[in-house]
Design an enzyme around this catalytic site. Structure first.
Site, PDB file in Angstrom:
ATOM      1  N   SER A  40       0.598  -0.916   0.201  1.00 27.86           N
ATOM      2  CA  SER A  40      -0.287   0.197   0.438  1.00 27.86           C
ATOM      3  C   SER A  40       0.390   1.349  -0.069  1.00 27.86           C
ATOM      4  O   SER A  40       1.762   1.075   0.674  1.00 27.86           O
ATOM      5  CB  SER A  40      -1.374   0.131   1.320  1.00 27.86           C
ATOM      6  OG  SER A  40      -1.450  -1.207   0.950  1.00 27.86           O
ATOM      7  N   ASP A  41       0.147   2.105  -0.652  1.00 28.73           N
ATOM      8  CA  ASP A  41       0.499   3.774  -0.321  1.00 28.73           C
ATOM      9  C   ASP A  41       0.174   4.331   0.714  1.00 28.73           C
ATOM     10  O   ASP A  41      -0.574   3.789   1.255  1.00 28.73           O
ATOM     11  CB  ASP A  41       0.395   4.340  -2.153  1.00 28.73           C
ATOM     12  CG  ASP A  41       1.047   3.869  -3.573  1.00 28.73           C
ATOM     13  OD1 ASP A  41       1.921   3.138  -2.627  1.00 28.73           O
ATOM     14  OD2 ASP A  41       1.103   4.517  -4.230  1.00 28.73           O
ATOM     15  N   ASP A  43      -1.155   7.561   1.113  1.00 30.47           N
ATOM     16  CA  ASP A  43      -2.481   8.428  -0.012  1.00 30.47           C
ATOM     17  C   ASP A  43      -3.348   9.477   0.615  1.00 30.47           C
ATOM     18  O   ASP A  43      -4.020   9.177   1.517  1.00 30.47           O
ATOM     19  CB  ASP A  43      -3.582   7.338  -0.536  1.00 30.47           C
ATOM     20  CG  ASP A  43      -3.518   6.515  -1.155  1.00 30.47           C
ATOM     21  OD1 ASP A  43      -2.546   6.676  -1.866  1.00 30.47           O
ATOM     22  OD2 ASP A  43      -4.041   5.185  -1.214  1.00 30.47           O
ATOM     23  N   GLU A  77       1.274   8.714  -2.551  1.00 26.14           N
ATOM     24  CA  GLU A  77       0.162   9.499  -3.910  1.00 26.14           C
ATOM     25  C   GLU A  77      -0.590  10.892  -3.067  1.00 26.14           C
ATOM     26  O   GLU A  77      -0.849  10.760  -1.869  1.00 26.14           O
ATOM     27  CB  GLU A  77      -0.537   8.728  -3.814  1.00 26.14           C
ATOM     28  CG  GLU A  77      -1.130   9.739  -5.359  1.00 26.14           C
ATOM     29  CD  GLU A  77      -2.140   8.662  -6.072  1.00 26.14           C
ATOM     30  OE1 GLU A  77      -3.775   8.307  -6.147  1.00 26.14           O
ATOM     31  OE2 GLU A  77      -1.892   6.929  -5.692  1.00 26.14           O
ATOM     32  N   ASP A 120     -10.827  10.848 -12.284  1.00 25.36           N
ATOM     33  CA  ASP A 120     -10.383   9.769 -10.703  1.00 25.36           C
ATOM     34  C   ASP A 120     -11.017  10.138  -9.244  1.00 25.36           C
ATOM     35  O   ASP A 120     -10.776  10.190  -7.820  1.00 25.36           O
ATOM     36  CB  ASP A 120      -8.967   9.478 -10.590  1.00 25.36           C
ATOM     37  CG  ASP A 120      -8.523   8.424 -11.462  1.00 25.36           C
ATOM     38  OD1 ASP A 120      -9.398   7.605 -12.437  1.00 25.36           O
ATOM     39  OD2 ASP A 120      -7.211   8.339 -12.222  1.00 25.36           O
ATOM     40  N   LYS A 193      -9.356  -3.315  -1.807  1.00 24.02           N
ATOM     41  CA  LYS A 193      -9.242  -4.170  -2.987  1.00 24.02           C
ATOM     42  C   LYS A 193      -8.873  -5.350  -1.806  1.00 24.02           C
ATOM     43  O   LYS A 193      -9.116  -5.727  -2.944  1.00 24.02           O
ATOM     44  CB  LYS A 193      -7.697  -3.234  -3.328  1.00 24.02           C
ATOM     45  CG  LYS A 193      -7.530  -2.371  -3.867  1.00 24.02           C
ATOM     46  CD  LYS A 193      -5.733  -1.929  -4.737  1.00 24.02           C
ATOM     47  CE  LYS A 193      -5.934  -0.482  -5.385  1.00 24.02           C
ATOM     48  NZ  LYS A 193      -4.460  -0.711  -5.496  1.00 24.02           N
ATOM     49  N   TYR A 219      -1.372  -9.002  -2.610  1.00 21.16           N
ATOM     50  CA  TYR A 219      -1.476  -7.833  -2.340  1.00 21.16           C
ATOM     51  C   TYR A 219      -1.526  -7.374  -0.331  1.00 21.16           C
ATOM     52  O   TYR A 219      -1.176  -6.761  -0.076  1.00 21.16           O
ATOM     53  CB  TYR A 219      -3.054  -6.939  -2.236  1.00 21.16           C
ATOM     54  CG  TYR A 219      -3.306  -5.708  -2.098  1.00 21.16           C
ATOM     55  CD1 TYR A 219      -3.235  -4.830  -2.373  1.00 21.16           C
ATOM     56  CD2 TYR A 219      -4.437  -5.773  -1.218  1.00 21.16           C
ATOM     57  CE1 TYR A 219      -3.236  -3.658  -1.985  1.00 21.16           C
ATOM     58  CE2 TYR A 219      -5.188  -4.456  -0.782  1.00 21.16           C
ATOM     59  CZ  TYR A 219      -4.368  -3.767  -0.470  1.00 21.16           C
ATOM     60  OH  TYR A 219      -5.047  -2.671  -0.217  1.00 21.16           O
TER      61      TYR A 219
END
Length: 249
Positions: A40-41, A43, A77, A120, A193, A219
Site C-alpha cells: 500500500s501507498d 494516500d 501518492e 479519478d 482492494k 496484495y
C-alpha cells in the site's frame, strides 16, 4: 494509521511548501479502508485556497523524490486540489497537483505536473469524506462537497480502458482495481482492494478465480508476484464485462 514518521514528514513538507494557502490535509485509501497492506501507498489529499505555483510544484516533486519509496519507506501518492475547483462540485473535477511514483521517470526528467481534469478525483474525494481522517485542518466536509452517485459511477468506469492497457505491466493492481470498480457499482461502497476481491471472487466462474485470488494474496503479502500460466487478461476481460453490465443497469 500509517507509519507516523511518514505522515508527519509529509504534513511538515506541505506546511513548509504551501504555508499561505493550505486549508486541510486528509488521509484516504488503504490506511482508512482496513489498514495498510504490504504494497500500500500512503494516500493523501491536500486542499488549498489557490493553485500551486510552479516553484511550489517543483519543490514538492524534488522533496518527494527523496523520500517516496526510499530506504524502506512507503510510496506516497499526493493529490492537491483547489477548494474552488471542488466546491461547488462539478464534473470532471480538476486535479491541481499530483505526485505518484509511477511518474518518477517523468519527474526525474524535469516534467512538472500541471492542473488538469481528473475523473479519478470523484472516488478519491468520496473516500476522503467517508474516512473523515484529517491530518491537518477541519473535517473534510467543511471544505469539499459530496460527489453525486451518478458522477461517482461514471468516473470509476471512465478509467477502465486505461487499466486494460496496463494488464500485463501492472497485473495485480489492475485486477484488484477492476474488482473494486465492479464492487462499487453494485454495492455503492468503496471497499479495500482485498475486500472487493473477496466480494468478486464469489461471482467469478471457476477458471478465473485463481487469478483474482492470486492478486489478492500478493496484495496481502501472502504470495509472490508470479503470473505464469494464469489467464490474467481473460480474467480482466471478464471483470470488465461485469463492470459494463452493472453500469448499464
Amino acid at each position: 494509521m500509517p507509519e507516523q514518521s511518514d505522515t508527519h514528514d509529509l504534513v511538515r513538507l506541505l506546511h513548509r511548501t504551501l504555508p499561505d494557502t493550505l486549508l486541510g490535509i486528509y488521509l484516504h485509501g488503504s490506511a482508512t479502508l482496513g489498514g495498510l497492506r504490504p504494497h500500500s501507498d500512503i494516500d493523501v489529499l491536500a486542499v488549498v485556497r489557490e493553485s500551486v505555483t510552479q516553484a511550489q510544484r517543483r519543490a514538492l516533486v524534488e522533496e518527494l523524490l527523496k523520500v517516496s519509496g526510499v530506504d524502506g519507506r512507503r510510496y506516497v501518492e499526493l493529490i492537491v486540489v483547489v477548494q474552488g475547483d471542488v466546491r461547488p462540485w462539478r464534473y470532471p473535477p480538476t486535479c491541481d497537483f499530483l505526485y505518484g511514483d509511477w511518474l518518477r521517470e517523468e519527474y526525474e526528467r524535469g516534467v512538472i505536473p500541471r492542473p488538469g481534469p481528473s475523473p479519478d478525483l470523484a472516488p478519491l474525494l468520496t473516500m476522503v469524506l467517508r474516512a473523515d481522517a484529517p491530518l491537518h485542518g477541519p473535517p473534510p466536509a467543511e471544505l469539499i462537497d459530496p460527489v453525486p452517485h451518478a458522477d461517482l459511477r461514471r468516473a470509476i468506469v471512465a478509467g477502465v480502458p486505461e487499466l486494460m492497457d496496463e494488464v500485463d505491466s501492472d497485473t495485480r493492481n489492475v485486477l484488484l482495481t477492476l474488482a473494486r470498480i465492479w464492487t462499487t457499482l453494485v454495492t455503492g461502497d468503496i471497499r479495500s482492494k482485498d475486500a472487493a476481491a473477496s466480494w468478486v471472487l464469489g461471482r467469478l466462474p471457476a477458471e478465473h478465480r485463481p487469478v483474482l485470488a492470486r492478486a489478492r494474496a500478493v496484495y496481502l503479502g501472502e504470495e509472490g508476484e508470479c503470473w505464469d500460466g494464469l489467464g490474467t487478461r481473460a480474467c480482466a476481460e471478464f471483470l470488465v464485462r461485469g463492470i459494463a453490465e452493472s453500469y448499464a443497469s
